[in-house]
Design a protein around this motif. Structure first.
Motif, mmCIF file in Angstrom:
data_model
loop_
_atom_site.group_PDB
_atom_site.id
_atom_site.type_symbol
_atom_site.label_atom_id
_atom_site.label_comp_id
_atom_site.label_asym_id
_atom_site.label_seq_id
_atom_site.Cartn_x
_atom_site.Cartn_y
_atom_site.Cartn_z
ATOM 1 N N GLY A 112 11.065 21.836 42.175
ATOM 2 C CA GLY A 112 11.200 20.986 41.943
ATOM 3 C C GLY A 112 11.933 20.064 43.579
ATOM 4 N N ASN A 113 12.127 18.822 42.725
ATOM 5 C CA ASN A 113 12.920 17.835 43.226
ATOM 6 C C ASN A 113 14.708 18.380 44.240
ATOM 7 O OD1 ASN A 113 14.216 15.357 43.682
ATOM 8 N ND2 ASN A 113 13.137 14.334 42.206
ATOM 9 N N THR A 114 14.182 18.575 44.830
ATOM 10 C CA THR A 114 15.809 18.713 45.474
ATOM 11 C C THR A 114 16.640 18.208 45.123
ATOM 12 O OG1 THR A 114 14.619 19.756 47.764
ATOM 13 C CG2 THR A 114 16.598 20.151 47.238
ATOM 14 N N GLY A 115 17.123 16.716 45.428
ATOM 15 C CA GLY A 115 17.778 15.793 45.603
ATOM 16 C C GLY A 115 18.211 15.818 43.754
ATOM 17 N N ALA A 116 17.567 15.440 42.885
ATOM 18 C CA ALA A 116 17.825 15.507 41.244
ATOM 19 C C ALA A 116 18.257 17.163 41.360
ATOM 20 C CB ALA A 116 15.803 15.521 40.860
ATOM 21 N N LEU A 117 17.494 18.137 41.609
ATOM 22 C CA LEU A 117 17.520 19.249 41.161
ATOM 23 C C LEU A 117 19.579 19.439 41.442
ATOM 24 C CD1 LEU A 117 17.296 22.330 40.095
ATOM 25 C CD2 LEU A 117 16.917 23.108 42.420
ATOM 26 N N MET A 118 19.843 19.754 42.340
ATOM 27 C CA MET A 118 21.182 19.402 43.268
ATOM 28 C C MET A 118 22.556 18.677 42.924
ATOM 29 S SD MET A 118 22.385 19.561 47.600
ATOM 30 C CE MET A 118 22.717 17.771 47.169
ATOM 31 N N ALA A 119 21.891 17.070 42.928
ATOM 32 C CA ALA A 119 22.371 16.871 41.823
ATOM 33 C C ALA A 119 22.783 16.437 40.234
ATOM 34 C CB ALA A 119 21.959 14.888 41.522
ATOM 35 N N THR A 120 22.188 16.885 39.808
ATOM 36 C CA THR A 120 21.763 18.056 38.947
ATOM 37 C C THR A 120 23.175 19.198 37.940
ATOM 38 O OG1 THR A 120 19.558 16.713 37.694
ATOM 39 C CG2 THR A 120 20.882 18.321 36.235
ATOM 40 N N ALA A 121 22.400 19.768 39.034
ATOM 41 C CA ALA A 121 23.878 21.398 39.455
ATOM 42 C C ALA A 121 25.370 20.729 39.158
ATOM 43 C CB ALA A 121 23.290 22.014 39.845
ATOM 44 N N ARG A 122 25.415 20.244 40.372
ATOM 45 C CA ARG A 122 26.197 19.532 40.564
ATOM 46 C C ARG A 122 26.970 18.546 39.221
ATOM 47 N NH1 ARG A 122 28.057 15.377 44.811
ATOM 48 N NH2 ARG A 122 30.594 15.438 45.166
ATOM 49 N N PHE A 123 26.218 18.063 38.733
ATOM 50 C CA PHE A 123 26.689 17.138 37.283
ATOM 51 C C PHE A 123 27.195 18.146 36.019
ATOM 52 C CE2 PHE A 123 26.232 14.863 33.429
ATOM 53 C CZ PHE A 123 27.213 14.316 33.577
ATOM 54 N N VAL A 124 26.123 19.135 36.153
ATOM 55 C CA VAL A 124 26.969 19.970 35.011
ATOM 56 C C VAL A 124 27.190 21.086 35.266
ATOM 57 C CG1 VAL A 124 24.743 21.379 33.508
ATOM 58 C CG2 VAL A 124 23.706 19.013 34.140
ATOM 59 N N LEU A 125 27.183 21.837 36.409
ATOM 60 C CA LEU A 125 27.989 23.408 36.574
ATOM 61 C C LEU A 125 29.126 22.594 37.156
ATOM 62 C CD1 LEU A 125 25.307 25.502 38.025
ATOM 63 C CD2 LEU A 125 25.206 25.257 35.830
ATOM 64 N N LYS A 126 29.479 21.517 38.100
ATOM 65 C CA LYS A 126 30.673 21.482 38.401
ATOM 66 C C LYS A 126 30.335 22.507 39.774
ATOM 67 C CE LYS A 126 31.840 18.491 34.658
ATOM 68 N NZ LYS A 126 30.979 17.465 35.197
ATOM 69 N N MET A 127 31.531 21.732 40.475
ATOM 70 C CA MET A 127 32.109 22.976 41.845
ATOM 71 C C MET A 127 32.935 23.770 41.373
ATOM 72 S SD MET A 127 29.248 20.716 43.415
ATOM 73 C CE MET A 127 30.128 22.559 44.844
ATOM 74 N N LEU A 128 33.225 24.752 43.048
ATOM 75 C CA LEU A 128 34.328 25.807 42.661
ATOM 76 C C LEU A 128 34.755 25.117 43.240
ATOM 77 C CD1 LEU A 128 31.853 29.080 43.917
ATOM 78 C CD2 LEU A 128 32.994 28.980 41.613
ATOM 79 N N PRO A 129 36.264 25.804 42.572
ATOM 80 C CA PRO A 129 37.253 25.065 42.606
ATOM 81 C C PRO A 129 37.443 24.993 44.880
ATOM 82 C CG PRO A 129 38.260 26.680 41.988
ATOM 83 C CD PRO A 129 36.678 26.272 41.835
ATOM 84 N N GLY A 130 38.067 23.882 45.242
ATOM 85 C CA GLY A 130 37.970 24.082 46.857
ATOM 86 C C GLY A 130 36.695 23.546 47.723
ATOM 87 N N ILE A 131 35.924 23.818 46.684
ATOM 88 C CA ILE A 131 34.257 23.251 47.212
ATOM 89 C C ILE A 131 34.089 21.685 47.228
ATOM 90 C CG2 ILE A 131 31.857 23.991 47.210
ATOM 91 C CD1 ILE A 131 33.355 26.504 48.788
ATOM 92 N N ASP A 132 33.371 20.759 47.933
ATOM 93 C CA ASP A 132 33.331 19.332 47.750
ATOM 94 C C ASP A 132 31.762 19.512 46.855
ATOM 95 O OD1 ASP A 132 35.955 18.749 48.759
ATOM 96 O OD2 ASP A 132 35.019 18.943 50.687
ATOM 97 N N ARG A 133 31.259 20.269 48.046
ATOM 98 C CA ARG A 133 29.446 19.936 47.308
ATOM 99 C C ARG A 133 28.966 20.915 47.795
ATOM 100 N NH1 ARG A 133 26.969 14.750 47.668
ATOM 101 N NH2 ARG A 133 24.964 15.940 48.213
ATOM 102 N N PRO A 134 27.613 21.128 47.449
ATOM 103 C CA PRO A 134 27.247 22.633 46.891
ATOM 104 C C PRO A 134 26.165 22.610 48.360
ATOM 105 C CG PRO A 134 25.812 21.064 45.371
ATOM 106 C CD PRO A 134 27.239 20.274 46.537
#
Lengths: 352, 352
Positions: free
Chosen positions: B117-139
């Motif tokens: 699906g839609n890359t932007g939506a996938l990235m935003a959702t994944a980041r919101f739901v799963l959260k980032m690893l410590p020390g990483i700003d964005r996927p």
């Protein structure tokens, strides 16, 4: 572009092109035959071979020609190496073939120059000697890219790494004028190179440039993505020099990879070799159509003079194309056209 | 990478992959057969088809299969369209196949998810739901590129448009860990993508990133140019998402242009058609070798979970490759490995 002004008239003087005969990977061994082939095809032009007389004369002799009104040697004692820093070239190579070729343009003795030498040194020297057109900050490198529905002009290809939105507008104006002059195309379409990810569409410079371009008299066609460099969807694609250089080199890389894999597969078996032999006329036609040499000759736009950058590895066929680009740009008075159009855009903005 | 710590152990639990079955241009019509082909090839895995039950059941029936322990349907009532804004998807599509597939990863019910699906939506959702690893700003989006001497991993491909030097270092660490896990390669080489123009070599971020990478435990190999994406000279190439996306799309564009010109030339004459027929085994072998479907499945790195992005236009063959990437990353525990390596780098820096 709205036609509220007439473009600069085409030049009626015969083109005189100064060639940096010592530049590039092959130097005069390829540049001299390139010059001879262009002289055969174009009647009313003069070429000046700039470089070491004692190197150039024997090569002319090898080809059975002598200096003439149409092919002169202009001695320059130094050469610029591919790895030399622009700042060192500017300081220590004032009698180099590159510098003297540009000086000839400045002094009005040549209408354009062509060099296959060190890009950084060529750009710095051209900028220092010729100066920029009013309203332009730095030169931009513009090349023609082949595409499914015709060619596209892409700029900048690496002259500017941090590019402001104002500069992207300048690139749009320069690209538009180049295409309308060289390809006789009125109102060419100009697009901004951008990325596909939604919402976060582009960085700030690109977003601001979109607004500047849509308010300008340029025929602005919106955003395109990287693949559109090869569809011919628009006439001009504008981007910062970092992205443009990477797009160009990545494209060269993938083309080379495909070509290498294709050759290997045809050579893998006896059957493959047989198929290759039978397909030779078709494979040759494909090779000709995709031949990057046909697109050699990038324009350094924004200067008070015409400077054409040839690929460093150019052979005679390739270098001849770069000379032809210089001839066409001379005949069409490209720098004057860009200058006029810039003035129009700046005046319109002042009036609003 | 220096081996002062042991990498995270490979996972011993069988992979359970959640598929966003409604995403992409073709949706379940291609995703269901992709799932079936992967199940045939991999014994110890489970796939969850996330999407509308009343759409998915008939497609399973068409293929003569029923739900089982290894292939479950997980109902989700909504779908995400390709053009929808990430912010709207996040707000209004909480029961979409994309969101639910990511939720399954978060809840530990799936070990990875795959979406076309839609890359932007996938990235935003994944980041919101799963959260980032410590020390990483964005996927960062990382894909495998084929090359003369083997594949190269390129990141970021468009998740980040304005990238700091610190982020480029993070990309280097993530890419290095991915390659060392997935390709069993110790100490993979990592290079920075840069441009060819001398002196003005690169923008400030790239120059600073070079310094950060050379001080890190990463096996830093210096600068490469765009063409090196396809030479396999290094294992990982790091760049900002703007340049990376443009390199990727430009490469796709030139490959499509070459393929289209080649087809046209073989079809132009009767002789060409005859040559194409005879060359068919070779042309098919070339097509297979260069088939972009074999490289489908980009990793969204830096998240607390495995998310694989398939090309939106992926067919069953292509989508199956993306599922396989998810299986391998699960087995190799990629997020945990990245997390451990990041910790090492940050600790080393603190100590110095």
């Amino acid at each position: 572009m709205t036609d509220q002004h007439s473009p600069a008239p085409a030049s009626t003087l015969p083109p005189i092109i100064a060639l940096d005969a010592m530049g590039g990977d092959h130097g005069p061994a390829e540049i001299v035959p390139a010059a001879l082939s262009v002289l055969e095809r174009y009647a009313a032009i003069t070429l000046i071979l700039v470089g070491q007389r004692d190197v150039l004369e024997p090569i002319l002799k090898q080809h059975g020609v002598e200096e003439s009104d149409r092919l002169r040697i202009h001695h320059a004692s130094q050469t610029v190496e591919m790895h030399e820093l622009p700042s060192m070239v500017m300081r220590n190579k004032k009698d180099s073939s590159m510098r003297v070729a540009i000086d000839l343009v400045k002094d009005g003795e040549a209408s354009a120059c062509v060099s296959a030498g060190n890009t950084g040194a060529l750009m710095a020297t051209a900028r220092f000697v010729l100066k920029m057109l009013p309203g332009i900050d730095r030169p931009a490198i513009c090349a023609t890219m082949p595409g499914t529905n015709g060619p596209t002009h892409l700029l900048d290809l690496g002259a500017n790494v941090d590019t402001s939105s104002e500069q992207l507008l300048q690139f749009g104006i320069m690209g538009s004028e180049l295409v309308s002059a060289v390809n006789n195309k009125s109102d060419p379409t100009v697009a901004l190179l951008n990325i596909g990810a939604e919402e976060i569409k582009g960085n700030d410079q690109v977003k601001q440039a979109a607004s500047l371009l849509s308010q300008s008299p340029i025929n602005y066609a919106g955003f395109v993505e990287g693949n559109d460099i090869f569809t011919g969807k628009v006439d001009v694609i504008v981007c910062d020099g970092f992205a443009g250089n990477i797009a160009l080199k990545a494209s060269e890389g993938v083309a080379e990879f495909i070509s290498q894999q294709t050759r290997a597969e045809f050579k893998r078996s006896l059957y493959g070799k047989f198929a290759a032999l039978l397909s030779m006329p078709v494979l040759n036609a494909i090779r000709h159509k995709l031949d990057p040499r046909r697109y050699n000759g990038a324009s350094l736009l924004g200067l008070r003079g015409i400077v054409i950058k040839s690929h460093g590895s150019a052979d005679r066929v390739s270098f001849a194309h770069a000379i032809e680009e210089a001839i066409i740009e001379t005949r069409k008075n490209v720098p004057e056209r860009i200058c006029n159009e810039l003035e129009t855009v700046l005046n319109e903005r002042r009036d609003n």
